[in-house]
Design a protein around this motif. Structure first.
Motif, PDB file in Angstrom:
ATOM      1  N   TRP A   3     -71.801 -42.463 -19.718  1.00 54.12           N
ATOM      2  CA  TRP A   3     -72.113 -43.597 -18.863  1.00 54.12           C
ATOM      3  C   TRP A   3     -71.714 -44.883 -19.564  1.00 54.12           C
ATOM      4  N   ILE A  17     -71.446 -46.716 -14.527  1.00 54.57           N
ATOM      5  CA  ILE A  17     -70.487 -45.689 -14.166  1.00 54.57           C
ATOM      6  C   ILE A  17     -70.838 -44.436 -14.958  1.00 54.57           C
ATOM      7  N   SER A  19     -69.729 -40.618 -15.636  1.00 52.57           N
ATOM      8  CA  SER A  19     -68.529 -39.812 -15.449  1.00 52.57           C
ATOM      9  C   SER A  19     -68.629 -38.476 -16.179  1.00 52.57           C
ATOM     10  N   ASN A  20     -67.818 -37.509 -15.734  1.00 54.36           N
ATOM     11  CA  ASN A  20     -67.748 -36.203 -16.390  1.00 54.36           C
ATOM     12  C   ASN A  20     -66.358 -36.000 -16.995  1.00 54.36           C
ATOM     13  N   LYS A  23     -63.181 -36.607 -15.119  1.00 51.15           N
ATOM     14  CA  LYS A  23     -62.935 -38.005 -14.750  1.00 51.15           C
ATOM     15  C   LYS A  23     -63.493 -38.354 -13.371  1.00 51.15           C
ATOM     16  N   GLU A  24     -64.349 -37.480 -12.841  1.00 47.02           N
ATOM     17  CA  GLU A  24     -65.087 -37.836 -11.638  1.00 47.02           C
ATOM     18  C   GLU A  24     -66.237 -38.741 -12.044  1.00 47.02           C
ATOM     19  N   CYS A  25     -66.674 -39.606 -11.137  1.00 49.71           N
ATOM     20  CA  CYS A  25     -67.749 -40.512 -11.519  1.00 49.71           C
ATOM     21  C   CYS A  25     -68.610 -40.908 -10.330  1.00 49.71           C
ATOM     22  N   LEU A  41     -61.893 -49.159 -12.651  1.00 53.38           N
ATOM     23  CA  LEU A  41     -61.967 -47.729 -12.352  1.00 53.38           C
ATOM     24  C   LEU A  41     -60.575 -47.104 -12.326  1.00 53.38           C
ATOM     25  N   LEU A  46     -60.473 -43.024 -13.303  1.00 53.67           N
ATOM     26  CA  LEU A  46     -61.703 -42.410 -12.809  1.00 53.67           C
ATOM     27  C   LEU A  46     -61.627 -42.178 -11.307  1.00 53.67           C
ATOM     28  N   PRO A  48     -64.101 -41.967  -8.346  1.00 50.52           N
ATOM     29  CA  PRO A  48     -65.456 -42.108  -7.808  1.00 50.52           C
ATOM     30  C   PRO A  48     -65.736 -41.110  -6.682  1.00 50.52           C
TER      31      PRO A  48
END
Length: 210
Positions: A3, A17, A19-20, A23-25, A41, A46, A48
């Motif tokens: 985060w 933000i 994220s994993n 790169k999804e967030c 972003l 990233l 979202p």
């Protein structure tokens, strides 16, 4: 999971933000400077998946529409503030000299206590009214963090002098939901630095007696 805190706008409202590795967030409380946030972003590659709102005061929602439209993602908000995104009188922007804020309604309305799964992200929802009627705190157990909005701050609590605010209700929300979490949980507030549940239990002057 990772985060990052991004203070935005004249009131330096914290957008977070989460994220994993893919790169999804998740975007929490995009309060202002929408173009800057969208660029950030994209620059960080990233992707979202959603916007989660802790509440719908104007300084937490000012960039919602830019982010929602840029990435075509849904917005989540508690049902108690269903009309606030579209109404400057309700979200408070009509009361201040920072420009009126309005947009489209939320895509999903949250209930009181539930779990929420978005992609690989799983949250426990706590309805924590007091600062505002629909304030929600999102506990992300995997990362040991709580996205608390304007409910709890380092050494302080949310203001309750705005419409719909209630001091006793806020203290009850903090006591019933937040102080029951493990002391090592990191609290990510809507303004100012991060803190920990244990630190606030020990030293927050507003929580004496809890």
């Amino acid at each position: 999971m990772d985060w990052i805190q991004l203070p935005l706008g004249a009131l330096q409202t914290n957008c977070y933000i989460l994220s994993n590795q893919a790169k999804e967030c998740i975007v929490f409380d995009p309060g202002a400077e929408g173009e800057k946030l969208v660029q950030w972003l994209n620059k960080n590659d990233l992707k979202p998946l959603a916007i989660l709102l802790t509440h719908a005061h104007f300084d937490h929602i000012g960039a919602v529409e830019q982010v929602r439209q840029a990435f075509n993602i849904p917005v989540y908000l508690h049902k108690e503030e269903e009309d606030w995104l579209v109404n400057p009188a309700l979200n408070g922007s009509a009361r201040f000299q920072l420009g009126e804020v309005s947009g489209q309604p939320a895509d999903y309305l949250l209930k009181d206590e539930a779990s929420l799964e978005i992609g690989s992200f799983s949250f426990q929802l706590f309805h924590t009214p007091g600062h505002s009627p629909g304030s929600v705190s999102y506990f992300f157990e995997e990362g040991n963090v709580l996205f608390a909005g304007d409910t709890l701050f380092m050494g302080s609590i949310g203001r309750t002098d705005l419409p719909g605010g209630n001091h006793e209700q806020l203290l009850k929300s903090i006591h019933d939901h937040l102080l029951t979490l493990p002391e090592e949980v990191i609290v990510l507030p809507g303004h100012g630095p991060a803190t920990m549940i244990g630190d606030e239990m020990e030293s927050n002057p507003f929580l004496n007696g809890f």
